[in-house]
Design an enzyme around this catalytic site. Structure first.
Site, PDB file in Angstrom:
ATOM      1  N   GLY A  25      21.891   7.971   3.419  1.00 65.38           N
ATOM      2  CA  GLY A  25      23.155   8.569   3.050  1.00 65.38           C
ATOM      3  C   GLY A  25      24.223   7.501   2.913  1.00 65.38           C
ATOM      4  N   LEU A  46       9.480  11.966   3.311  1.00 70.38           N
ATOM      5  CA  LEU A  46       9.444  10.537   2.985  1.00 70.38           C
ATOM      6  C   LEU A  46       8.022  10.056   2.672  1.00 70.38           C
ATOM      7  CD1 LEU A  46      11.977   9.175   5.640  1.00 70.38           C
ATOM      8  CD2 LEU A  46      12.429  10.030   3.329  1.00 70.38           C
ATOM      9  N   GLU A  65      -8.785 -14.316  -9.253  1.00 67.69           N
ATOM     10  CA  GLU A  65      -9.724 -15.292  -9.824  1.00 67.69           C
ATOM     11  C   GLU A  65     -11.166 -14.955  -9.446  1.00 67.69           C
ATOM     12  OE1 GLU A  65      -6.058 -17.697  -8.368  1.00 67.69           O
ATOM     13  OE2 GLU A  65      -7.066 -15.803  -7.931  1.00 67.69           O
ATOM     14  N   GLU A  73      16.787   4.889   1.082  1.00 70.91           N
ATOM     15  CA  GLU A  73      17.164   6.170   0.476  1.00 70.91           C
ATOM     16  C   GLU A  73      18.087   6.923   1.416  1.00 70.91           C
ATOM     17  OE1 GLU A  73      14.632   8.622  -1.893  1.00 70.91           O
ATOM     18  OE2 GLU A  73      12.954   7.230  -1.682  1.00 70.91           O
ATOM     19  N   ARG A  81       4.519  11.310  -3.486  1.00 70.13           N
ATOM     20  CA  ARG A  81       3.887  12.475  -4.097  1.00 70.13           C
ATOM     21  C   ARG A  81       3.641  12.190  -5.580  1.00 70.13           C
ATOM     22  NH1 ARG A  81       7.584  14.193  -0.497  1.00 70.13           N
ATOM     23  NH2 ARG A  81       9.249  14.684  -1.964  1.00 70.13           N
ATOM     24  N   CYS A 129      -9.112 -20.106  -3.670  1.00 72.91           N
ATOM     25  CA  CYS A 129      -9.539 -19.856  -5.048  1.00 72.91           C
ATOM     26  C   CYS A 129      -9.643 -21.153  -5.840  1.00 72.91           C
ATOM     27  CB  CYS A 129      -8.569 -18.907  -5.730  1.00 72.91           C
ATOM     28  SG  CYS A 129      -8.607 -17.218  -5.056  1.00 72.91           S
TER      29      CYS A 129
END
Length: 373
Positions: A296, A203, A51, A294, A206, A83
């Site tokens: 195993g 980790l 805002e 991520e 990219r 706000c």
């Protein structure tokens, strides 16, 4: 009221993805005589809200205008002033709100301030989409624990690596690029020590375009077996690396890890491993509002079994490799009966060239799904 203006506010809100955590994604549009005279979005945590940015960008006097904002204007002092007070001060005559603030401590108070000052308020416009965009914020602000996304990539026959452990690459480049966008969006990325020992991943995020943000790297390592030469301990990255371990870790190794610049969290033992539920509480206290798991097969199962996973994103590549010893995305002890299977709902299927991506939310006993319910 014109819904196209709220849709525009929604699109603006998405521009803050990855930069505002643990705050929500918010966009605002100011309309006068059916013309957009100002736009803004929450650009970065700790800085002006949507805002205020819209007021700064106004092309003309906003008095008497209508504001479309995706989230109820804040009513309290935090990193910035309320706000709602500024909206009153600027003479806005009507406010169209996408969704009410899910924070139980402040929900409805922003609307109350506006209405008490004679401003017309309409709420619940494009609410479903806005909730999904802010699924991370909704869970975190109501539970103080991270929203967890379990990401897997497997072959058509359900393998995450060959029998030799080779996994580069199962999914294609377009799929992997999408994963890096996910890394940019979340606060943390989590793997187990098995993944570090097998793949030595960085980790990091990219992405070629924009100011990409690396997530905090979280390694679940019960005995602190991580090599001091591991990439996650030797990166040029603003994001920290956290080693989550237990009393089984040697004290001299903990000291060495701290000297490398890593933060070490020692959790209680549960089933002779890191207590993941306790770890999530600790990470939540550190303002980590979301985690991309991520790992195993072992960590994936333990996270599911502990009830920590909110969303699953699974990439399936049209490749077949076979192998009795080749690992699958989820290992562990497994369930005994199909009636107890972890089930996904609200499924979406996307295609990245030849790869398929299935996205869904873990069904809860109470039926609640963050960002949807």
């Amino acid at each position: 009221m014109n819904e196209k203006y709220m849709k525009r506010a929604v699109e603006l809100s998405k521009l803050g993805a990855g930069y505002t955590n643990p705050n929500p994604l918010v966009g605002a549009v100011i309309v006068k005589e059916d013309r957009i005279i100002a736009e803004g979005y929450h650009e970065e945590y700790g800085k002006e809200h949507a805002e205020i940015n819209a007021f700064k960008n106004a092309k003309e006097d906003v008095e008497g205008s209508t504001m479309y904002v995706t989230l109820e204007p804040c009513s309290h002092y935090g990193k910035t002033p309320p706000c709602a007070d500024e909206i009153v001060k600027r003479g806005i005559s009507k406010v169209i709100i996408g969704m009410k603030d899910p924070n139980p401590l402040v929900a409805g108070k922003g609307i109350e301030i506006l209405r008490k000052n004679g401003i017309e308020v309409i709420a619940g416009i494009e609410e479903d989409e806005i909730k999904k965009i802010n699924e991370i914020f909704i869970k975190y602000i109501t539970t103080k624990t991270p929203f967890c996304i379990l990401k897997t990539a497997m072959t058509l026959d359900g393998k995450i690596a060959s029998k030799t452990g080779d996994s580069k690459w199962i999914s294609n480049e377009m799929s992997r690029r999408y994963v890096h966008k996910l890394r940019h969006r979340v606060s943390g990325i989590m793997v187990g020590i098995g993944t570090v020992l097998a793949d030595d991943p960085s980790l990091t995020t990219r992405l070629e375009e924009g100011n990409r943000i690396d997530p905090t790297r979280i390694i679940v390592d019960t005995k602190a077996r991580i090599p001091l030469e591991a990439k996650v301990l030797n990166l040029d990255s603003k994001a920290p690396t956290i080693i989550a371990t237990t009393e089984k870790a040697p004290k001299d190794k903990i000291k060495a890890l701290k000297e490398k610049g890593a933060e070490v969290i020692i959790t209680p033992l549960k089933n002779d491993q890191v207590d993941l539920k306790e770890l999530m509480k600790i990470l939540g206290d550190k303002n980590i509002d979301s985690i991309l798991i991520e790992g195993g097969s072992t960590l994936n199962y333990e996270a599911l079994n502990a009830g920590l996973v909110d969303k699953v994103i699974s990439f399936i590549a049209p490749k077949i490799i076979g192998g009795r010893s080749a690992k699958t995305p989820v290992g562990g002890d497994g369930i005994e009966y199909m009636k107890d299977a972890f089930t996904l709902s609200n499924i979406e299927i996307l295609r990245f060239k030849e790869d398929l991506m299935i996205e869904g939310y873990i069904e809860r006993e109470d039926g609640y799904v963050y960002g949807i319910s």
